[in-house]
Structures are given as structure tokens and as C-alpha cells.
Design an enzyme around this catalytic site. Structure first.
Site, PDB file in Angstrom:
ATOM      1  N   LYS A   1       6.835   3.818   4.649  1.00  0.00           N
ATOM      2  CA  LYS A   1       7.318   5.031   3.508  1.00  0.00           C
ATOM      3  C   LYS A   1       7.992   4.328   2.518  1.00  0.00           C
ATOM      4  O   LYS A   1       8.799   5.012   1.836  1.00  0.00           O
ATOM      5  CB  LYS A   1       8.446   5.700   4.762  1.00  0.00           C
ATOM      6  N   CYS A   2       7.702   3.211   2.282  1.00  0.00           N
ATOM      7  CA  CYS A   2       8.310   2.302   0.933  1.00  0.00           C
ATOM      8  C   CYS A   2       7.609   2.889  -0.146  1.00  0.00           C
ATOM      9  O   CYS A   2       6.282   3.084  -0.172  1.00  0.00           O
ATOM     10  CB  CYS A   2       8.209   0.909   1.273  1.00  0.00           C
ATOM     11  N   GLY A   3       8.114   3.039  -1.360  1.00  0.00           N
ATOM     12  CA  GLY A   3       7.512   3.029  -2.609  1.00  0.00           C
ATOM     13  C   GLY A   3       6.383   2.057  -2.930  1.00  0.00           C
ATOM     14  O   GLY A   3       5.771   1.950  -3.825  1.00  0.00           O
TER      15      GLY A   3
END
Length: 159
Positions: free
Chosen positions: A34-36
Site C-alpha cells: 500500500k506504499c506510494g
């Protein structure tokens, strides 16, 4: 000492020794689905596909220390496969900093210093380990995998 004496968890929870990769270069990455920066999965997979026949192994280690990972390692591994086409080995969720840091990440950070000292700053910190199990490169979260492809090529040619 090198990484070969360290046991790591598979996404299923069972452990194995990194000695399985003895003689192969490894690119070890702390990941988060869920990291950019999760678009780096595409570049990591491309490196794996381009150089796995030459021996390169890419190993993903999800971490939720930055609150950007699914809570279940098997779900995280499946998300990587489904969303990003990842075929390289994904592992159990581990801590990468602090007293509870997994021994692999303690070893990696003790043997390479980053911008903030040995501490891992964010998801997608990448460590290049040579064929003898020694850390030879550390790349920050914003360093795109293709930016250090030359280091991988050089290491593969030196074997």
C-alpha cells in the site's frame, strides 16, 4: 559473517535458510503493497526476469513498520502477484528497524549505512548482496531499481 546463516520466513510462515542462495547475488527489498512507491514492484520484477538466468535472486520482505502493508503475509504476497505480476519470492512480514528487527535486516543495516545511519528510512530500501553473501550496495526508497542495474551487471560479470 554473511547472510547465509540467517533463516527467514516464507509468506506461509515456515522458515528457510538464505544458504539456499549461496553463490547467487541477491537483491533484498523491504516492501509494502500500500506504499506510494509500490510501482517499483514492476521494475524489480523486470530486473528479476532479465537477470535470473544469470543467477540474480530478488527477495521481497513485506514490513508494516511504516503502516502501509496488509496484515497477513499471504495476502500481501498474493497482492504482489495479482497487482504487479511479481514472480520473485515474497516472504513473511518482518520488522526492519528497532529491537524487534528481523536478524536479516539487522545484518543488512549493520553492514551498510544509509542517509540516516543504519536505520531504514522507508519502504523499498534495497540491498545488493554479492555471491559470497556480503552487502555490496544499499539503495534508498526513491532509488529506482533501474538506476543501479549497472551495479548488478558488474557483479554478475565478476563471478
Amino acid at each position: 559473517m554473511n547472510v547465509y546463516g540467517i533463516k527467514v520466513p516464507k509468506a506461509t510462515g515456515e522458515e528457510y535458510s538464505l544458504s539456499e542462495y549461496k553463490g547467487k547475488p541477491m537483491l533484498i527489498v523491504n516492501t509494502a503493497t500500500k506504499c506510494g512507491l509500490s510501482n517499483q514492484f514492476d521494475s524489480l520484477e523486470k530486473l528479476y526476469q532479465d537477470y535470473k538466468e544469470d543467477g540474480l535472486v530478488v527477495l521481497g520482505f513485506p514490513s508494516d513498520q511504516f503502516r502501509q502493508e496488509l496484515k497477513n503475509a499471504e495476502e500481501a504476497a498474493e497482492a504482489c502477484r495479482m497487482s504487479y505480476g511479481v514472480t520473485f519470492p515474497m516472504h513473511g512480514i518482518v520488522d526492519v528497524n528497532g529491537k524487534a528487527a528481523h536478524p536479516l535486516f539487522r545484518y543488512l543495516t549493520d553492514n551498510s549505512k544509509g542517509f540516516l545511519g543504519s536505520r531504514i528510512k522507508w519502504n523499498f530500501t534495497k540491498f545488493l548482496v554479492d555471491q559470497e553473501g556480503n552487502v555490496v550496495g544499499r539503495y534508498g526508497p526513491k532509488d529506482k531499481p533501474e538506476s543501479f542495474e549497472k551495479d548488478i551487471k558488474r557483479m554478475l560479470q565478476s563471478k
